[in-house]
Design a protein around this motif. Structure first.
Motif, PDB file in Angstrom:
ATOM      1  N   THR A  24       0.818  -1.209   0.000  1.00  0.00           N
ATOM      2  CA  THR A  24       0.000   0.000   0.000  1.00  0.00           C
ATOM      3  C   THR A  24       0.850   1.255   0.000  1.00  0.00           C
ATOM      4  OG1 THR A  24      -1.769  -1.151   1.191  1.00  0.00           O
ATOM      5  CG2 THR A  24      -1.826   1.249   1.224  1.00  0.00           C
ATOM      6  N   ASP A  25       1.930   1.285   0.798  1.00  0.00           N
ATOM      7  CA  ASP A  25       2.739   2.496   0.925  1.00  0.00           C
ATOM      8  C   ASP A  25       3.292   2.949  -0.426  1.00  0.00           C
ATOM      9  OD1 ASP A  25       2.235   2.305   3.601  1.00  0.00           O
ATOM     10  OD2 ASP A  25       4.323   2.090   4.222  1.00  0.00           O
ATOM     11  N   GLY A  26       3.927   2.034  -1.138  1.00  0.00           N
ATOM     12  CA  GLY A  26       4.528   2.388  -2.410  1.00  0.00           C
ATOM     13  C   GLY A  26       3.504   2.836  -3.433  1.00  0.00           C
ATOM     14  N   VAL A  27       2.385   2.136  -3.494  1.00  0.00           N
ATOM     15  CA  VAL A  27       1.336   2.483  -4.459  1.00  0.00           C
ATOM     16  C   VAL A  27       0.740   3.857  -4.123  1.00  0.00           C
ATOM     17  CG1 VAL A  27      -0.933   1.834  -5.356  1.00  0.00           C
ATOM     18  CG2 VAL A  27       0.830   0.084  -5.022  1.00  0.00           C
ATOM     19  N   LEU A  28       0.539   4.124  -2.838  1.00  0.00           N
ATOM     20  CA  LEU A  28       0.047   5.442  -2.431  1.00  0.00           C
ATOM     21  C   LEU A  28       0.997   6.547  -2.880  1.00  0.00           C
ATOM     22  CD1 LEU A  28      -1.230   4.783   1.205  1.00  0.00           C
ATOM     23  CD2 LEU A  28      -2.625   5.574  -0.714  1.00  0.00           C
ATOM     24  N   LEU A  29       2.281   6.358  -2.620  1.00  0.00           N
ATOM     25  CA  LEU A  29       3.247   7.392  -2.994  1.00  0.00           C
ATOM     26  C   LEU A  29       3.303   7.575  -4.499  1.00  0.00           C
ATOM     27  CD1 LEU A  29       5.414   9.383  -2.015  1.00  0.00           C
ATOM     28  CD2 LEU A  29       7.090   7.554  -2.252  1.00  0.00           C
ATOM     29  N   GLY A  30       3.288   6.459  -5.236  1.00  0.00           N
ATOM     30  CA  GLY A  30       3.333   6.542  -6.686  1.00  0.00           C
ATOM     31  C   GLY A  30       2.144   7.264  -7.290  1.00  0.00           C
ATOM     32  N   GLY A  31       0.997   7.162  -6.629  1.00  0.00           N
ATOM     33  CA  GLY A  31      -0.203   7.822  -7.129  1.00  0.00           C
ATOM     34  C   GLY A  31      -0.378   9.247  -6.634  1.00  0.00           C
ATOM     35  N   TRP A  32       0.392   9.643  -5.611  1.00  0.00           N
ATOM     36  CA  TRP A  32       0.198  10.939  -4.946  1.00  0.00           C
ATOM     37  C   TRP A  32       1.309  11.942  -5.206  1.00  0.00           C
ATOM     38  CZ3 TRP A  32       2.971  13.427  -0.974  1.00  0.00           C
ATOM     39  CH2 TRP A  32       2.297  14.440  -0.273  1.00  0.00           C
ATOM     40  N   ALA A  33       2.541  11.477  -5.324  1.00  0.00           N
ATOM     41  CA  ALA A  33       3.700  12.364  -5.347  1.00  0.00           C
ATOM     42  C   ALA A  33       3.700  13.311  -6.544  1.00  0.00           C
ATOM     43  CB  ALA A  33       4.991  11.531  -5.355  1.00  0.00           C
ATOM     44  N   VAL A  34       4.275  14.476  -6.320  1.00  0.00           N
ATOM     45  CA  VAL A  34       4.470  15.467  -7.383  1.00  0.00           C
ATOM     46  C   VAL A  34       5.640  15.028  -8.251  1.00  0.00           C
ATOM     47  CG1 VAL A  34       5.098  17.872  -7.864  1.00  0.00           C
ATOM     48  CG2 VAL A  34       3.543  17.332  -5.970  1.00  0.00           C
ATOM     49  N   MET A  52       5.017   4.027 -11.863  1.00  0.00           N
ATOM     50  CA  MET A  52       3.810   4.831 -11.676  1.00  0.00           C
ATOM     51  C   MET A  52       4.073   6.294 -12.006  1.00  0.00           C
ATOM     52  SD  MET A  52       2.102   3.156  -8.228  1.00  0.00           S
ATOM     53  CE  MET A  52       0.581   4.120  -8.314  1.00  0.00           C
ATOM     54  N   MET A  53       5.222   6.797 -11.607  1.00  0.00           N
ATOM     55  CA  MET A  53       5.565   8.185 -11.924  1.00  0.00           C
ATOM     56  C   MET A  53       5.763   8.373 -13.422  1.00  0.00           C
ATOM     57  SD  MET A  53       5.386   9.712  -9.010  1.00  0.00           S
ATOM     58  CE  MET A  53       6.180  11.319  -9.252  1.00  0.00           C
ATOM     59  N   ALA A  54       6.388   7.389 -14.069  1.00  0.00           N
ATOM     60  CA  ALA A  54       6.572   7.461 -15.524  1.00  0.00           C
ATOM     61  C   ALA A  54       5.228   7.472 -16.244  1.00  0.00           C
ATOM     62  CB  ALA A  54       7.421   6.285 -16.001  1.00  0.00           C
ATOM     63  N   GLN A  55       4.263   6.694 -15.743  1.00  0.00           N
ATOM     64  CA  GLN A  55       2.934   6.667 -16.348  1.00  0.00           C
ATOM     65  C   GLN A  55       2.199   7.977 -16.115  1.00  0.00           C
ATOM     66  OE1 GLN A  55       0.454   3.182 -15.566  1.00  0.00           O
ATOM     67  NE2 GLN A  55      -1.396   4.439 -15.636  1.00  0.00           N
ATOM     68  N   ARG A  56       2.286   8.515 -14.908  1.00  0.00           N
ATOM     69  CA  ARG A  56       1.555   9.746 -14.575  1.00  0.00           C
ATOM     70  C   ARG A  56       2.131  10.975 -15.266  1.00  0.00           C
ATOM     71  NH1 ARG A  56       1.964  10.779  -8.753  1.00  0.00           N
ATOM     72  NH2 ARG A  56       0.601  12.543  -9.235  1.00  0.00           N
ATOM     73  N   TYR A  57       3.432  10.960 -15.537  1.00  0.00           N
ATOM     74  CA  TYR A  57       4.100  12.113 -16.147  1.00  0.00           C
ATOM     75  C   TYR A  57       4.735  11.676 -17.470  1.00  0.00           C
ATOM     76  CZ  TYR A  57       3.334  14.453 -11.711  1.00  0.00           C
ATOM     77  OH  TYR A  57       2.734  15.024 -10.598  1.00  0.00           O
ATOM     78  N   PRO A  58       3.963  11.685 -18.566  1.00  0.00           N
ATOM     79  CA  PRO A  58       4.404  11.118 -19.844  1.00  0.00           C
ATOM     80  C   PRO A  58       5.616  11.813 -20.461  1.00  0.00           C
ATOM     81  CG  PRO A  58       2.017  11.418 -19.809  1.00  0.00           C
ATOM     82  CD  PRO A  58       2.547  12.104 -18.602  1.00  0.00           C
ATOM     83  N   ALA A  59       5.900  13.056 -20.047  1.00  0.00           N
ATOM     84  CA  ALA A  59       7.046  13.772 -20.601  1.00  0.00           C
ATOM     85  C   ALA A  59       8.288  13.646 -19.717  1.00  0.00           C
ATOM     86  CB  ALA A  59       6.703  15.252 -20.789  1.00  0.00           C
ATOM     87  N   SER A  60       8.189  12.835 -18.667  1.00  0.00           N
ATOM     88  CA  SER A  60       9.276  12.762 -17.685  1.00  0.00           C
ATOM     89  C   SER A  60      10.353  11.764 -18.073  1.00  0.00           C
ATOM     90  CB  SER A  60       8.711  12.370 -16.317  1.00  0.00           C
ATOM     91  OG  SER A  60       8.257  11.023 -16.329  1.00  0.00           O
ATOM     92  N   HIS A  61      11.522  11.963 -17.457  1.00  0.00           N
ATOM     93  CA  HIS A  61      12.585  10.963 -17.475  1.00  0.00           C
ATOM     94  C   HIS A  61      12.820  10.568 -16.029  1.00  0.00           C
ATOM     95  CE1 HIS A  61      16.150   8.854 -18.974  1.00  0.00           C
ATOM     96  NE2 HIS A  61      16.707   9.211 -17.829  1.00  0.00           N
TER      97      HIS A  61
END
Length: 224
Positions: A24-34, A52-61
């Motif tokens: 739960t902790d990791g999934v929460l952070l991946g869905g919440w973090a800036v 999760m961060m790569a999916q949420r921010y498509p222009a990110s590296h």
């Protein structure tokens, strides 16, 4: 026995090489973090937060680092099999020895047990105890690797929150957002999602109830 994989909508996390499984902790952070253009995941484990961060921010590296060989191999495998392989790098290195250009965002689900009895599994001990990465070192090196306008986001148990806040202040960080995570409305929070920055601004205080509409909305693009 834990499953050797965990399926999300856009990627699958294999976890047989890692001491710490998808939780739960990791999934929460991946869905919440800036996030931002450049994102660092400290102590990547299975790679779930990085993906999760790569999916949420498509222009990110995204760069994912971990000192443990099993975690490095597992994250590498999971990233190579994901749709985001061209935007995520993995390195087996400690935070203290990692040097590169600064990031727009840093995320971390840190080890949080200090001065407590360890179990027989050395890999699990490394993932859960602060011996290899103290909170002091975490904030010292996060500051070194974060852009002046960047955001550092963590998920921690309530028992570690006061020490995290202390180290944040000691290293020149200001609280940006504190989200109390509860299993029900009436129960006290057992974990917190926290974000810090290097520029002072009003801190936002929120609550998140596991299973609530807000929780489901935050993770709807990930859970099957």
């Amino acid at each position: 026995m834990s499953n050797t994989y965990f399926s999300f909508k856009q990627f699958t996390i294999h976890q047989e090489l890692c001491a710490m499984k998808v939780g739960t902790d990791g999934v929460l952070l991946g869905g919440w973090a800036v996030g931002g253009e450049r994102i660092l995941d400290i102590g990547c484990g299975t790679g779930v937060i990085a993906l999760m961060m790569a999916q949420r921010y498509p222009a990110s590296h995204v760069v994912a680092i971990d000192i443990d060989e099993g975690a490095f191999r597992q994250t590498t495998m999971n990233i190579q099999e994901s749709p985001f392989a061209d935007r995520v790098e993995v390195y087996q290195v400690s935070l203290q020895n990692y040097f590169t250009d600064p990031f727009d965002a840093i995320v971390c689900n840190p080890p949080f047990f200090a001065n407590q009895l360890k179990g027989p599994d050395q890999q699990r001990n490394m993932a859960r105890h602060t011996d290899s990465l103290s909170f002091a070192d975490l904030f010292k090196h996060a500051k070194r690797l974060l852009k002046p306008t960047g955001t550092f986001s963590l998920v921690v148990p309530d028992s570690a929150r006061s020490e995290i806040d202390f180290q944040a202040v000691l290293n020149g960080f200001y609280p940006l957002h504190k989200c109390a995570v509860k299993t029900t409305q009436k129960k006290a929070p057992k974990r917190f999602l926290l974000s810090y920055g290097l520029v002072a601004q009003p801190c936002q205080h929120t609550e998140l109830i596991i299973g609530s509409e807000t929780y489901q909305e935050m993770l709807k693009d990930f859970y099957l």
